[in-house]
Design an enzyme around this catalytic site. Structure first.
Site, PDB file in Angstrom:
ATOM      1  N   GLY A 283       0.784  -1.236   0.000  1.00  0.00           N
ATOM      2  CA  GLY A 283       0.000   0.000   0.000  1.00  0.00           C
ATOM      3  C   GLY A 283       0.813   1.280   0.000  1.00  0.00           C
ATOM      4  O   GLY A 283       0.245   2.364   0.077  1.00  0.00           O
ATOM      5  N   GLU A 325       4.600  -6.149   1.847  1.00  0.00           N
ATOM      6  CA  GLU A 325       4.307  -6.586   0.477  1.00  0.00           C
ATOM      7  C   GLU A 325       4.064  -5.402  -0.460  1.00  0.00           C
ATOM      8  O   GLU A 325       2.968  -5.241  -0.976  1.00  0.00           O
ATOM      9  CB  GLU A 325       3.043  -7.458   0.474  1.00  0.00           C
ATOM     10  CG  GLU A 325       3.142  -8.690   1.325  1.00  0.00           C
ATOM     11  CD  GLU A 325       1.798  -9.389   1.519  1.00  0.00           C
ATOM     12  OE1 GLU A 325       1.803 -10.590   1.775  1.00  0.00           O
ATOM     13  OE2 GLU A 325       0.747  -8.723   1.418  1.00  0.00           O
ATOM     14  N   PRO A 326       5.068  -4.595  -0.711  1.00  0.00           N
ATOM     15  CA  PRO A 326       4.851  -3.477  -1.638  1.00  0.00           C
ATOM     16  C   PRO A 326       4.764  -3.960  -3.080  1.00  0.00           C
ATOM     17  O   PRO A 326       5.525  -4.838  -3.484  1.00  0.00           O
ATOM     18  CB  PRO A 326       6.096  -2.602  -1.431  1.00  0.00           C
ATOM     19  CG  PRO A 326       7.155  -3.552  -0.969  1.00  0.00           C
ATOM     20  CD  PRO A 326       6.440  -4.644  -0.189  1.00  0.00           C
ATOM     21  N   ARG A 328       2.909  -1.580  -5.954  1.00  0.00           N
ATOM     22  CA  ARG A 328       2.920  -0.314  -6.677  1.00  0.00           C
ATOM     23  C   ARG A 328       4.223   0.475  -6.455  1.00  0.00           C
ATOM     24  O   ARG A 328       4.776   1.042  -7.394  1.00  0.00           O
ATOM     25  CB  ARG A 328       1.732   0.531  -6.183  1.00  0.00           C
ATOM     26  CG  ARG A 328       1.579   1.894  -6.831  1.00  0.00           C
ATOM     27  CD  ARG A 328       0.594   2.760  -6.016  1.00  0.00           C
ATOM     28  NE  ARG A 328      -0.556   1.993  -5.575  1.00  0.00           N
ATOM     29  CZ  ARG A 328      -1.698   1.896  -6.246  1.00  0.00           C
ATOM     30  NH1 ARG A 328      -1.868   2.558  -7.356  1.00  0.00           N
ATOM     31  NH2 ARG A 328      -2.694   1.156  -5.778  1.00  0.00           N
ATOM     32  N   ARG A 375      -7.403   2.439 -14.534  1.00  0.00           N
ATOM     33  CA  ARG A 375      -7.466   3.138 -13.249  1.00  0.00           C
ATOM     34  C   ARG A 375      -8.192   4.481 -13.287  1.00  0.00           C
ATOM     35  O   ARG A 375      -8.921   4.801 -12.349  1.00  0.00           O
ATOM     36  CB  ARG A 375      -6.067   3.281 -12.638  1.00  0.00           C
ATOM     37  CG  ARG A 375      -5.443   1.906 -12.301  1.00  0.00           C
ATOM     38  CD  ARG A 375      -4.155   2.010 -11.498  1.00  0.00           C
ATOM     39  NE  ARG A 375      -4.384   2.573 -10.190  1.00  0.00           N
ATOM     40  CZ  ARG A 375      -4.110   3.810  -9.828  1.00  0.00           C
ATOM     41  NH1 ARG A 375      -3.544   4.639 -10.668  1.00  0.00           N
ATOM     42  NH2 ARG A 375      -4.382   4.229  -8.620  1.00  0.00           N
ATOM     43  N   TYR A 379     -11.064   4.191 -10.674  1.00  0.00           N
ATOM     44  CA  TYR A 379     -10.845   4.896  -9.400  1.00  0.00           C
ATOM     45  C   TYR A 379     -10.819   6.412  -9.544  1.00  0.00           C
ATOM     46  O   TYR A 379     -10.522   7.111  -8.576  1.00  0.00           O
ATOM     47  CB  TYR A 379      -9.482   4.521  -8.794  1.00  0.00           C
ATOM     48  CG  TYR A 379      -9.174   3.055  -8.653  1.00  0.00           C
ATOM     49  CD1 TYR A 379     -10.034   2.192  -7.982  1.00  0.00           C
ATOM     50  CD2 TYR A 379      -7.971   2.541  -9.135  1.00  0.00           C
ATOM     51  CE1 TYR A 379      -9.705   0.851  -7.835  1.00  0.00           C
ATOM     52  CE2 TYR A 379      -7.636   1.204  -8.987  1.00  0.00           C
ATOM     53  CZ  TYR A 379      -8.515   0.363  -8.331  1.00  0.00           C
ATOM     54  OH  TYR A 379      -8.183  -0.942  -8.177  1.00  0.00           O
ATOM     55  N   CYS A 406     -15.175   2.858 -27.119  1.00  0.00           N
ATOM     56  CA  CYS A 406     -16.526   3.376 -27.321  1.00  0.00           C
ATOM     57  C   CYS A 406     -17.178   3.766 -25.995  1.00  0.00           C
ATOM     58  O   CYS A 406     -18.230   3.232 -25.634  1.00  0.00           O
ATOM     59  CB  CYS A 406     -17.367   2.329 -28.028  1.00  0.00           C
ATOM     60  SG  CYS A 406     -16.632   1.827 -29.570  1.00  0.00           S
ATOM     61  N   GLU A 407     -16.537   4.633 -25.244  1.00  0.00           N
ATOM     62  CA  GLU A 407     -17.079   5.098 -23.970  1.00  0.00           C
ATOM     63  C   GLU A 407     -16.591   6.513 -23.763  1.00  0.00           C
ATOM     64  O   GLU A 407     -15.386   6.769 -23.926  1.00  0.00           O
ATOM     65  CB  GLU A 407     -16.490   4.304 -22.783  1.00  0.00           C
ATOM     66  CG  GLU A 407     -16.691   2.834 -22.843  1.00  0.00           C
ATOM     67  CD  GLU A 407     -17.558   2.321 -21.719  1.00  0.00           C
ATOM     68  OE1 GLU A 407     -17.899   3.100 -20.813  1.00  0.00           O
ATOM     69  OE2 GLU A 407     -17.909   1.141 -21.783  1.00  0.00           O
ATOM     70  N   TYR A 436      -0.458  -1.902 -12.065  1.00  0.00           N
ATOM     71  CA  TYR A 436      -1.900  -1.994 -12.319  1.00  0.00           C
ATOM     72  C   TYR A 436      -2.301  -1.435 -13.677  1.00  0.00           C
ATOM     73  O   TYR A 436      -3.426  -0.993 -13.860  1.00  0.00           O
ATOM     74  CB  TYR A 436      -2.687  -1.328 -11.170  1.00  0.00           C
ATOM     75  CG  TYR A 436      -2.310  -1.917  -9.831  1.00  0.00           C
ATOM     76  CD1 TYR A 436      -2.642  -3.232  -9.526  1.00  0.00           C
ATOM     77  CD2 TYR A 436      -1.567  -1.196  -8.891  1.00  0.00           C
ATOM     78  CE1 TYR A 436      -2.267  -3.805  -8.326  1.00  0.00           C
ATOM     79  CE2 TYR A 436      -1.188  -1.762  -7.685  1.00  0.00           C
ATOM     80  CZ  TYR A 436      -1.544  -3.056  -7.410  1.00  0.00           C
ATOM     81  OH  TYR A 436      -1.166  -3.622  -6.223  1.00  0.00           O
TER      82      TYR A 436
HETATM   83  C1  LIG Z   1      -2.711  -5.315  -3.410  1.00  0.00           C
HETATM   84  C2  LIG Z   1      -1.990  -5.969  -2.296  1.00  0.00           C
HETATM   85  C3  LIG Z   1      -0.664  -5.645  -2.037  1.00  0.00           C
HETATM   86  C4  LIG Z   1       0.096  -4.604  -2.823  1.00  0.00           C
HETATM   87  O1  LIG Z   1      -0.479  -3.354  -2.737  1.00  0.00           O
HETATM   88  P1  LIG Z   1       0.320  -2.090  -3.326  1.00  0.00           P
HETATM   89  O2  LIG Z   1      -0.621  -0.965  -3.104  1.00  0.00           O
HETATM   90  O3  LIG Z   1       0.549  -2.362  -4.771  1.00  0.00           O
HETATM   91  O4  LIG Z   1       1.582  -1.971  -2.564  1.00  0.00           O
HETATM   92  C5  LIG Z   1      -0.019  -6.313  -1.016  1.00  0.00           C
HETATM   93  N1  LIG Z   1      -0.654  -7.245  -0.280  1.00  0.00           N
HETATM   94  C6  LIG Z   1      -1.943  -7.584  -0.503  1.00  0.00           C
HETATM   95  C7  LIG Z   1      -2.572  -8.611   0.339  1.00  0.00           C
HETATM   96  C8  LIG Z   1      -2.652  -6.963  -1.508  1.00  0.00           C
HETATM   97  O5  LIG Z   1      -3.929  -7.283  -1.710  1.00  0.00           O
END
Ligand SMILES: *Cc1c(COP(=O)(O)O)cnc(C)c1O
Length: 478
Positions: A283, A325-326, A328, A375, A379, A406-407, A436
């Site tokens: 995240g 868990e990065p 993005r 995206r 979003y 077509c949108e 993404y």
């Molecule tokens: C999406 C996700 C991530 C990665 O999120 P980023 O915003 O890309 O860093 C890590 N762990 C889990 C469980 C996720 O669903």
């Protein structure tokens, strides 16, 4: 960027690579620079050559930038957790973009790989990532996916529901193995950009709640942990929480860590089992626009490590092995999307009220759109675009970059200032599309998905080739 009262990072290794030589702060990949004639290059390759060789649209990845970000995250978290005496693992969240080469880069930079489906697992395995360095997520894993993970000897399966405890245990028994699992929990901590990508609040599909309780105060998360402990086919490694995506305020990570560590202590009190691991998910937010500031890993790592150490002391608990868990933050800024401009159309927009002025917006159509980057439509995400094939001294005009679908919602960049002489054939690039983009791409309007091209050291190489209409027709059995 606030360093949370800490001294600046020492050395350069834990700092993110800075953007390409762009004084305006555009979040181009780190090797990007403008040549004297105004052409942008990435990895030492001009966008003109990239377009000529690979066509457009194309996703272009700066390999050096990806590797530097992977290292920056790993080293920042290793340094911070070493300070408090705990170990840490960094998993690259493959869902942001997973190709065989990308998984290899991540592994070579000392990261593990996080997958969320059997398909992602297969890509990581094809890349040669050892099973033990792979995690499997998902709120609705199939039996086939769970068995594939067990057969690959994955390091952890992140269990997402009560029924999945029984399913994983049953399949592990059938295979005669003990499945290493973590439990995904929701901490009630809200964070991140958009409701659909904020995942730790209660009213959504992921994980089990730490805060909701039954009559005797047992939360669904605690009950599920106890259920896992009771299953001999499962080895409970620890607790997992992912609070959202594109997070720019790091306090949410600390808040979530506190909740998870308290849950870990509650479990120890109830069962005597002290789980080894705590994962706080991904995240970490990035810059999409020249005005955005990315989250720097070093200060976040220090704040989280100190919070973890303080809470463990307070609870008289041993430190966990920690993981993040990065996705993005590793691949997003490393990628750009290269398009060719087609139709350019000035549209007069009359004000919605008498006070509003009438103005002209230049609609600049490119040869891709919501099929290669969903995206903005999904979003409302903002991006930055520039002409990258040449320089222009023409006056700047208010423009909107749109796709060819077509949108009317097929918008690539909602609002951007471009030179008024933008014309068909110009190359246009959108910054920070590494995450993404390709991984969420579709074949809407039977468009073929663009290639993923890596640029490094003056050369480019195709990681995933462009789809062809023949590929699409091969799936259609008529
Ligand atoms: C999406 C996700 C991530 C990665 O999120 P980023 O915003 O890309 O860093 C890590 N762990 C889990 C469980 C996720 O669903």
């Amino acid at each position: 960027m606030s360093a949370g009262g800490h001294p600046a990072a020492t050395g350069t290794t834990t700092a993110l690579p800075t953007g390409g030589a762009d004084a305006a702060g555009v979040p181009w990949p780190s090797t990007a620079r403008r040549r004297d004639d105004g052409e942008l290059e990435v990895g030492g390759v001009g966008v003109g050559d990239l377009a000529a060789e690979h066509g457009t649209p194309a996703y272009v990845l700066d390999e050096a930038d990806f590797r530097a970000r992977a290292r920056a995250y790993r080293q920042a978290f290793e340094a911070a957790f070493e300070q408090v005496g705990a170990g840490v693992d960094v998993y690259y969240a493959g869902k942001a973009l997973l190709t065989v080469a990308v998984a290899r880069w991540a592994a070579q930079e000392g990261l593990r790989v996080d997958t969320a489906s059997g398909g992602e697992l297969a890509v990581a395995l094809r890349a040669g990532v050892p099973g033990a360095a792979i995690g499997l997520h998902g709120n609705n894993k199939s039996d086939e996916e769970i068995l594939a993970a067990l057969d690959a000897g994955v390091g952890r399966i992140i269990v997402d529901s009560r029924v999945e405890i029984d399913r994983v245990a049953g399949l592990a028994a059938a295979r005669g193995v003990v499945a290493p699992v973590m439990l995904r929990v929701t901490t009630g901590v809200h964070a991140g950009g958009h409701e659909y990508i904020s995942t730790a609040h209660e009213d959504q599909k992921f994980g089990l709640s730490v805060t909701a309780g039954d009559d005797d105060g047992t939360s669904p998360a605690l009950a599920a942990l106890e259920a896992i402990v009771a299953r001999p086919e499962l080895e409970l490694l620890g607790i997992h929480s992912h609070i959202g995506s594109q997070i720019l305020d790091p306090s949410g990570f600390e808040a979530a860590a506190r909740v998870v560590l308290r849950l870990r202590a509650d479990l120890a009190e109830r069962t005597g089992v002290v789980v080894e691991e705590v994962d706080l998910g991904g995240g970490y937010g990035i810059a999409y626009l020249p005005t955005d500031e990315a989250l720097e890993p070093a200060p976040v790592a220090r704040d989280v490590a100190e919070a973890v150490a303080a809470v463990c002391t307070e609870l008289s608990m041993p430190l966990p092995r920690f993981s993040i868990e990065p996705g993005r933050a590793i691949v997003g800024p490393a990628g750009i999307t290269l398009y060719t401009v087609g139709t350019v159309k000035p549209v007069t927009v009359s004000g919605s009220s008498a006070d509003d002025e009438t103005f002209t917006r230049l609609y600049v159509s490119v040869d891709g759109g919501m099929s290669d980057n969903i995206r903005p439509a999904l979003y409302g995400a903002d991006y930055h675009a520039e002409l990258v094939g040449r320089s222009s001294d023409a006056a700047k005009v208010l423009a909107r970059v749109v796709g060819k679908h077509c949108e009317s919602g097929d918008i690539v960049v909602h609002e951007v200032v471009l030179p008024s002489d933008v014309r068909a054939g110009d190359l246009l690039a959108v910054a920070a599309t590494g995450a993404y983009g390709r991984s969420m791409a579709s074949n809407y309007n039977a468009l073929t998905r663009p290639p993923v091209v890596a640029a490094a050291d003056g050369a480019s190489r195709v990681l995933v080739r462009r789809e062809t209409v023949e590929d699409l027709l091969a799936l259609d059995l008529g």
